[in-house]
Design a protein around this motif. Sequence first.
Motif, PDB file in Angstrom:
ATOM      1  N   ARG A 225      25.665 -11.812  13.285  1.00 35.26           N
ATOM      2  CA  ARG A 225      25.320 -10.397  13.401  1.00 35.26           C
ATOM      3  C   ARG A 225      23.836 -10.258  13.085  1.00 35.26           C
ATOM      4  O   ARG A 225      23.401 -10.610  11.982  1.00 35.26           O
ATOM      5  N   LEU A 226      23.072  -9.772  14.053  1.00 32.10           N
ATOM      6  CA  LEU A 226      21.633  -9.620  13.891  1.00 32.10           C
ATOM      7  C   LEU A 226      21.254  -8.156  14.078  1.00 32.10           C
ATOM      8  O   LEU A 226      21.664  -7.518  15.051  1.00 32.10           O
ATOM      9  N   GLY A 227      20.478  -7.628  13.144  1.00 34.64           N
ATOM     10  CA  GLY A 227      20.109  -6.222  13.167  1.00 34.64           C
ATOM     11  C   GLY A 227      18.811  -5.961  13.909  1.00 34.64           C
ATOM     12  O   GLY A 227      17.900  -6.793  13.907  1.00 34.64           O
ATOM     13  N   VAL A 228      18.741  -4.806  14.534  1.00 33.16           N
ATOM     14  CA  VAL A 228      17.508  -4.327  15.167  1.00 33.16           C
ATOM     15  C   VAL A 228      17.114  -3.057  14.427  1.00 33.16           C
ATOM     16  O   VAL A 228      17.682  -1.983  14.654  1.00 33.16           O
ATOM     17  N   VAL A 229      16.158  -3.199  13.501  1.00 35.47           N
ATOM     18  CA  VAL A 229      15.757  -2.090  12.646  1.00 35.47           C
ATOM     19  C   VAL A 229      14.624  -1.338  13.339  1.00 35.47           C
ATOM     20  O   VAL A 229      13.484  -1.809  13.396  1.00 35.47           O
ATOM     21  N   GLY A 230      14.941  -0.139  13.855  1.00 41.51           N
ATOM     22  CA  GLY A 230      14.000   0.542  14.718  1.00 41.51           C
ATOM     23  C   GLY A 230      14.051  -0.099  16.095  1.00 41.51           C
ATOM     24  O   GLY A 230      14.670  -1.145  16.297  1.00 41.51           O
ATOM     25  N   LYS A 231      13.414   0.484  17.056  1.00 36.59           N
ATOM     26  CA  LYS A 231      13.411  -0.076  18.402  1.00 36.59           C
ATOM     27  C   LYS A 231      12.306  -1.122  18.541  1.00 36.59           C
ATOM     28  O   LYS A 231      11.394  -1.186  17.720  1.00 36.59           O
ATOM     29  N   PRO A 232      12.374  -1.960  19.593  1.00 34.21           N
ATOM     30  CA  PRO A 232      11.267  -2.886  19.836  1.00 34.21           C
ATOM     31  C   PRO A 232       9.943  -2.125  19.985  1.00 34.21           C
ATOM     32  O   PRO A 232       9.916  -0.985  20.475  1.00 34.21           O
ATOM     33  N   SER A 233       8.864  -2.749  19.567  1.00 31.17           N
ATOM     34  CA  SER A 233       7.544  -2.127  19.680  1.00 31.17           C
ATOM     35  C   SER A 233       7.244  -1.776  21.134  1.00 31.17           C
ATOM     36  O   SER A 233       7.688  -2.465  22.062  1.00 31.17           O
TER      37      SER A 233
ATOM     38  N   ASP B  45      14.793   5.433  10.158  1.00 26.53           N
ATOM     39  CA  ASP B  45      14.977   6.474   9.143  1.00 26.53           C
ATOM     40  C   ASP B  45      15.875   5.983   8.009  1.00 26.53           C
ATOM     41  O   ASP B  45      15.646   6.315   6.835  1.00 26.53           O
ATOM     42  N   GLU B  46      16.895   5.200   8.360  1.00 30.50           N
ATOM     43  CA  GLU B  46      17.783   4.690   7.316  1.00 30.50           C
ATOM     44  C   GLU B  46      17.050   3.715   6.402  1.00 30.50           C
ATOM     45  O   GLU B  46      17.229   3.738   5.185  1.00 30.50           O
ATOM     46  N   LEU B  47      16.226   2.854   6.985  1.00 30.98           N
ATOM     47  CA  LEU B  47      15.460   1.926   6.154  1.00 30.98           C
ATOM     48  C   LEU B  47      14.503   2.685   5.240  1.00 30.98           C
ATOM     49  O   LEU B  47      14.394   2.377   4.049  1.00 30.98           O
TER      50      LEU B  47
ATOM     51  N   TYR C  89      14.358   2.675   1.279  1.00 36.48           N
ATOM     52  CA  TYR C  89      13.113   2.331   0.564  1.00 36.48           C
ATOM     53  C   TYR C  89      12.802   3.386  -0.494  1.00 36.48           C
ATOM     54  O   TYR C  89      12.467   3.055  -1.642  1.00 36.48           O
ATOM     55  N   ASP C  90      12.913   4.658  -0.124  1.00 31.42           N
ATOM     56  CA  ASP C  90      12.630   5.737  -1.083  1.00 31.42           C
ATOM     57  C   ASP C  90      13.572   5.697  -2.281  1.00 31.42           C
ATOM     58  O   ASP C  90      13.197   6.063  -3.397  1.00 31.42           O
ATOM     59  N   ALA C  91      14.813   5.245  -2.037  1.00 34.54           N
ATOM     60  CA  ALA C  91      15.806   5.192  -3.111  1.00 34.54           C
ATOM     61  C   ALA C  91      15.722   3.906  -3.937  1.00 34.54           C
ATOM     62  O   ALA C  91      16.440   3.765  -4.925  1.00 34.54           O
ATOM     63  N   THR C  92      14.853   3.000  -3.534  1.00 39.49           N
ATOM     64  CA  THR C  92      14.722   1.712  -4.222  1.00 39.49           C
ATOM     65  C   THR C  92      13.586   1.788  -5.240  1.00 39.49           C
ATOM     66  O   THR C  92      12.445   2.074  -4.870  1.00 39.49           O
ATOM     67  N   PRO C  93      13.866   1.552  -6.515  1.00 37.37           N
ATOM     68  CA  PRO C  93      12.799   1.616  -7.513  1.00 37.37           C
ATOM     69  C   PRO C  93      11.822   0.455  -7.356  1.00 37.37           C
ATOM     70  O   PRO C  93      12.162  -0.602  -6.834  1.00 37.37           O
ATOM     71  N   ALA C  94      10.614   0.690  -7.822  1.00 36.31           N
ATOM     72  CA  ALA C  94       9.612  -0.379  -7.804  1.00 36.31           C
ATOM     73  C   ALA C  94      10.082  -1.514  -8.706  1.00 36.31           C
ATOM     74  O   ALA C  94      10.539  -1.274  -9.829  1.00 36.31           O
TER      75      ALA C  94
ATOM     76  N   VAL D  29      19.340  -4.445   0.837  1.00 38.84           N
ATOM     77  CA  VAL D  29      20.442  -3.477   0.866  1.00 38.84           C
ATOM     78  C   VAL D  29      20.968  -3.326   2.290  1.00 38.84           C
ATOM     79  O   VAL D  29      22.187  -3.307   2.526  1.00 38.84           O
ATOM     80  N   ILE D  30      20.052  -3.228   3.267  1.00 47.71           N
ATOM     81  CA  ILE D  30      20.439  -3.088   4.669  1.00 47.71           C
ATOM     82  C   ILE D  30      21.200  -4.322   5.147  1.00 47.71           C
ATOM     83  O   ILE D  30      22.242  -4.221   5.812  1.00 47.71           O
TER      84      ILE D  30
END
Length: 399
Positions: free
Chosen positions: A135-143, A170-172, A176-181, A212-213
């Motif tokens: 299973r391979l993810g495509v995060v956002g569309k190709p450039s 948007d999900e990533l 990211y916003d929910a992930t602490p430094a 997480v993703i």
Amino acid sequence: MDICIYTLTSSLHDKQSVDKATSEFLSTISCDFTFKGNDFAEYGSHDLDLIYVRTGGAEGLFKAMLNGLVQVPNTIYLLTSGQSNSLAASMEILSYLRNNNINGEILHGDSDYINQRIAELAQVGAARKRLNGMRLGVVGKPSDWLISSGVDYATVKDVMGITLVDIGMDELLATYDATPAPACIDLMGKAPNDIIKINLVGAERLYEALKVIVEKYSLNGFTIRCFDLLSTIHNTGCIALAKFNAQGIVATCEGDIPAMLSMAVSQALTGVAGFQANPARINPETGEMLVAHCTIPFNMLERYELDTHFESGIGVAICGYMQPGPITIFKLAGNGARHFAAEGTLLRSQSEPNLCRTQQVIKLADKDATKYFLTNPIGNHHIIIPGHCKLLLDQLFIK
């Protein structure tokens, strides 16, 4: 690797003599294998299934066995000895296969050749099994600039057994916003200045968000539309991708799906994801090429330095130095119908200011192979794999 040997034997031959010859012949096989005899119930389900044609007169037995198979393997491998007309019967069987548009190969020769070929075919078979079910993810569309690199998801599933999973950018970003430094940055000691130190915090935070993703979608790898990160989180994915690839999770840049598939093949076959790079300069007269990109798997490097991303001057990129030596350059078309593989030598790594940060000068063994890049390339990104593996790659795509 999971290797099984089956047998075909004519009843006309003396069993005791055949068994003795079989024992002597199989004792020369250095690879570990399971001996199945004439029980073909599990034939085709292992990394490599070999049919040892022990005697002449076994051709009819083979035909009956083939007709009884629910699914015929892509290629049928016939193991032969120099005894009891084994080779002659195998040639008749192989001719029958060819007449019926079925691939086959006879493994015959001295023990060194046979053992080498068995090891190669088992490695290829194991790679096919690793790819099947990925299973391979495509995060956002190709450039947007990847105008020749689109793929049909159903074709990828049918040809390679790989499922492609769309994941919105948007999900990533929300993850990211929910992930602490992170409290501890393992690469902080490599930062050359305070700007890189600050950027490393965001780069590591992105790595944690991508973890997480990966876990949520049960991914074996992903590609990410990474240039969108420059304007959203003001950072890059270079560090995250270098870490994932070193851990065996395929990760490529720019949403390039064919590059991700190529890297998945490299990982399945050799255990190393490879360096996704753009050819920057080519000398057709010498076969020398300069390839470059801003990220490279950490486990491919003997040393590295950190810098900013080349095009933007943002975030963190890797200036990596590989050990000079043999390499293979590889690319697979998104539909699996075409691939390019050429062997060569990594002459040196370098660091010019006007190129992506990791830069390699390679020389192809066949300088004419450079014509591919100038006349019929498969996109721009290619995968640099340590070691020579062209024969294995070519074997992998034999149908």
